[in-house]
Design an enzyme around this catalytic site. Structure first.
Site, PDB file in Angstrom:
ATOM      1  N   ARG A 163      11.107 -96.666 -13.306  1.00  0.00           N
ATOM      2  CA  ARG A 163      10.839 -96.251 -14.693  1.00  0.00           C
ATOM      3  C   ARG A 163      11.356 -94.827 -14.901  1.00  0.00           C
ATOM      4  NH1 ARG A 163       7.432 -96.461 -19.329  1.00  0.00           N
ATOM      5  NH2 ARG A 163       6.038 -94.683 -19.591  1.00  0.00           N
ATOM      6  N   TYR A 220      11.505 -85.101 -18.305  1.00  0.00           N
ATOM      7  CA  TYR A 220      12.861 -85.627 -18.174  1.00  0.00           C
ATOM      8  C   TYR A 220      13.909 -84.698 -18.770  1.00  0.00           C
ATOM      9  CZ  TYR A 220      10.247 -89.763 -17.001  1.00  0.00           C
ATOM     10  OH  TYR A 220       9.374 -90.622 -16.404  1.00  0.00           O
ATOM     11  N   LYS A 233      -0.063 -98.989 -22.579  1.00  0.00           N
ATOM     12  CA  LYS A 233      -1.348 -98.348 -22.334  1.00  0.00           C
ATOM     13  C   LYS A 233      -2.166 -98.304 -23.616  1.00  0.00           C
ATOM     14  CE  LYS A 233      -0.836 -95.320 -18.337  1.00  0.00           C
ATOM     15  NZ  LYS A 233      -0.894 -93.907 -17.878  1.00  0.00           N
ATOM     16  N   HIS A 253       4.972 -93.000 -24.408  1.00  0.00           N
ATOM     17  CA  HIS A 253       4.136 -91.854 -24.045  1.00  0.00           C
ATOM     18  C   HIS A 253       3.296 -91.425 -25.242  1.00  0.00           C
ATOM     19  CE1 HIS A 253       7.001 -90.498 -20.575  1.00  0.00           C
ATOM     20  NE2 HIS A 253       6.134 -91.403 -20.188  1.00  0.00           N
ATOM     21  N   ARG A 286       6.728-100.146 -17.956  1.00  0.00           N
ATOM     22  CA  ARG A 286       5.721-100.041 -16.911  1.00  0.00           C
ATOM     23  C   ARG A 286       5.576-101.390 -16.198  1.00  0.00           C
ATOM     24  NH1 ARG A 286       3.334 -97.456 -21.459  1.00  0.00           N
ATOM     25  NH2 ARG A 286       2.950 -95.217 -21.127  1.00  0.00           N
ATOM     26  N   HIS A 313       7.401 -97.475 -10.078  1.00  0.00           N
ATOM     27  CA  HIS A 313       7.268 -96.417 -11.080  1.00  0.00           C
ATOM     28  C   HIS A 313       8.469 -95.482 -11.068  1.00  0.00           C
ATOM     29  CE1 HIS A 313       4.922 -94.450 -14.119  1.00  0.00           C
ATOM     30  NE2 HIS A 313       5.057 -93.278 -13.523  1.00  0.00           N
TER      31      HIS A 313
END
Length: 326
Positions: free
Chosen positions: A271, A304, A196, A295, A172, A268
């Site tokens: 990514r 994906y 995150k 994630h 990120r 982004h």
């Protein structure tokens, strides 16, 4: 800057709990504050506690917990409906606000014990149609790297290393700007990043990443670095830790020089590109990809698995029964 002085005490207690116990990031706390403040302003209108219609002028500081106890699931539904019809909020925005409201009422009922009944207990999340992620093809990715590598400017090693890390590691933006030199283990070719929710994870660096970082370190300024940035890997022209905006500007510049659509691609999307290329060409398990990308939910990673129709076709064609014809 978030203004907590205009909040009722129970909202500030919730924000403090989210910081200290839930370990939410400053950005998440700002979103929580904004989401719940707007919800409470709607409640004041709904309960006819104000005649003001301009949300920016509605004061919620005078709300007490007895008013919160009167909120029912139907009131929350009306707020979600208001966002959809009046504010034209997208399903993803409404879903985020629903999540915040659920956490807020769970805190009030289960943790702080300020209310006996949780009106959001059965609150459902608006359905969000999954959209295919935009990403660069392998050839476009190689072209972007070539453009960055051959650029003629004094920051080309830095800019090339940034593009290389994005395209190879899928990190990120916030993770990249926070990298310190001592976060990198050059002997084991790995890097620790803070993602995150303040969660730390390991990113493994391939040869391209290690080479790009080492080439940049040879050119990285040695003198005049701001004291609070001396450990930072990437430095700006002012010799301080590079900012999110500067990195976004660098990526935009390189995309333009590569002839790629900046309205379609961004930091982004690099990514997304890294994740897609790893899934398409790396034979990576979805659980491993989830860990690599940081994630929290595997459902986020699953987007994906739908991007390469050729893999789906190949799987069907290679079914051992494919040629079993009677």
């Amino acid at each position: 800057m978030m203004n907590k002085e205009s909040n009722p005490g129970f909202l500030n207690s919730f924000l403090d709990y989210s910081i200290t116990i839930l370990n939410k990031s400053p950005n998440s706390i700002k979103e929580y504050n904004y989401d719940i403040s707007n919800f409470l302003k709607f409640i004041k209108i709904q309960f006819k506690l104000t005649n003001e219609k301009d949300y920016s002028k509605i004061d919620i500081n005078d709300l007490d917990i007895d008013i919160i106890k009167k909120i029912a699931l139907d009131d929350i539904h009306k707020y979600i409906s208001y966002m959809a019809t009046e504010l034209k909020s997208k399903p993803a925005t409404r879903a985020r606000k629903v999540s915040t409201i659920r956490v807020f009422f769970k805190y009030l009922s289960q943790k702080a014990k300020l209310i006996e009944f949780n009106p959001a207990q059965n609150l459902e999340t608006p359905k969000i149609g999954k959209r295919m992620p935009k990403y660069l093809s392998l050839d476009e990715s190689k072209h972007l790297l070539e453009i960055a590598k051959n650029e003629d400017n004094r920051n080309k090693e830095r800019d090339y290393a940034i593009i290389t890390l994005f395209l190879n590691c899928g990190m990120r933006l916030s993770e990249l700007v926070k990298i310190n030199i001592n976060d990198i283990n050059f002997s084991d070719c790995k890097l620790n990043v803070i993602g995150k929710g303040n969660k730390e994870r390991t990113i493994y660096l391939n040869n391209a990443c290690i080479l790009a970082i080492n080439q940049y370190l040879l050119e990285r300024p040695k003198e005049g670095i701001k004291y609070n940035s001396k450990d930072a890997l990437f430095l700006s022209e002012r010799r301080e830790r590079i900012s999110n905006r500067t990195v976004q500007s660098i990526v935009k510049k390189e995309l333009l020089k590569a002839g790629l659509d900046i309205n379609k691609y961004s930091v982004h999307k690099l990514r997304h590109t890294a994740a897609t290329l790893m899934y398409q060409y790396g034979n990576v398990d979805i659980r491993a990809l989830q860990e690599l990308l940081g994630h929290e939910s595997i459902s986020t990673t699953e987007i994906y698995t739908h991007v390469d129709n050729s893999q789906i076709r190949s799987a069907v064609e290679n079914n051992p029964l494919a040629n079993y014809i009677k």
